[in-house]
Design a protein around this motif. Structure first.
Motif, mmCIF file in Angstrom:
data_model
loop_
_atom_site.group_PDB
_atom_site.id
_atom_site.type_symbol
_atom_site.label_atom_id
_atom_site.label_comp_id
_atom_site.label_asym_id
_atom_site.label_seq_id
_atom_site.Cartn_x
_atom_site.Cartn_y
_atom_site.Cartn_z
ATOM 1 N N THR A 46 -11.480 1.126 -11.431
ATOM 2 C CA THR A 46 -10.485 1.534 -12.426
ATOM 3 C C THR A 46 -9.672 2.727 -11.932
ATOM 4 O OG1 THR A 46 -11.957 0.760 -14.194
ATOM 5 C CG2 THR A 46 -10.170 2.238 -14.832
ATOM 6 N N LEU A 47 -10.339 3.742 -11.411
ATOM 7 C CA LEU A 47 -9.649 4.924 -10.899
ATOM 8 C C LEU A 47 -8.696 4.554 -9.755
ATOM 9 C CD1 LEU A 47 -9.367 8.058 -10.842
ATOM 10 C CD2 LEU A 47 -11.168 8.035 -9.111
ATOM 11 N N GLY A 48 -9.170 3.758 -8.826
ATOM 12 C CA GLY A 48 -8.337 3.349 -7.709
ATOM 13 C C GLY A 48 -7.134 2.539 -8.155
ATOM 14 N N PHE A 49 -7.343 1.633 -9.100
ATOM 15 C CA PHE A 49 -6.250 0.792 -9.582
ATOM 16 C C PHE A 49 -5.185 1.623 -10.295
ATOM 17 C CE2 PHE A 49 -4.405 -2.605 -12.316
ATOM 18 C CZ PHE A 49 -4.001 -3.451 -11.303
ATOM 19 N N ILE A 50 -5.619 2.582 -11.095
ATOM 20 C CA ILE A 50 -4.668 3.468 -11.786
ATOM 21 C C ILE A 50 -3.868 4.270 -10.765
ATOM 22 C CG2 ILE A 50 -4.496 5.533 -13.246
ATOM 23 C CD1 ILE A 50 -6.853 4.337 -14.883
ATOM 24 N N ASN A 51 -4.547 4.822 -9.765
ATOM 25 C CA ASN A 51 -3.843 5.573 -8.727
ATOM 26 C C ASN A 51 -2.870 4.679 -7.968
ATOM 27 O OD1 ASN A 51 -4.961 8.038 -9.300
ATOM 28 N ND2 ASN A 51 -6.555 7.891 -7.751
#
Length: 119
Positions: free
Chosen positions: A101-106
């Protein structure tokens, strides 16, 4: 009358689209490991092509997430014999979801991800 036809770039050759596809496959890997395996293979294949871009960090991040998640899941499964494995397995699952999730948002924000952090 020869006209030169310029090929239209395919979405699969666009680095952002390619990275989005890998994130989606990695997410599907939570339910069936085959998709996660395909995602990590794709990340390894394109990693060097993306060197010097924000997408390179995402490839390294996804590869690291896959292998650490797999290792934690295996340890959790082995330790299920003494019941502590469920805790490790669930913690690894939550950690994996957080990282994806964090990577996708970034990625959607056009930002790099930390390739050295575990969170």
């Amino acid at each position: 009358m020869n006209q030169e036809i310029t090929p239209t770039p395919s979405p699969a050759t666009d680095p952002k689209t390619y990275t989005i596809i890998i994130y989606i496959l990695m997410t599907l890997g939570l339910f069936t490991g085959v998709f996660g395996l395909v995602a990590v293979i794709m990340a390894y294949i394109k990693k060097e092509d993306f060197k010097g871009t924000v997408y390179y960090d995402h490839m390294v991040y996804l590869i690291k997430t896959f292998w650490a998640g797999l290792a934690a899941a295996i340890v959790g499964i082995i330790l299920m014999i003494i019941l502590i494995g469920w805790i490790i397995f669930i913690a690894a699952y939550i950690w994996f979801i957080y990282r994806i999730t964090l990577g996708f948002i970034n990625l959607l924000d056009g930002k790099p991800v930390s390739t050295t952090s575990w969170f």
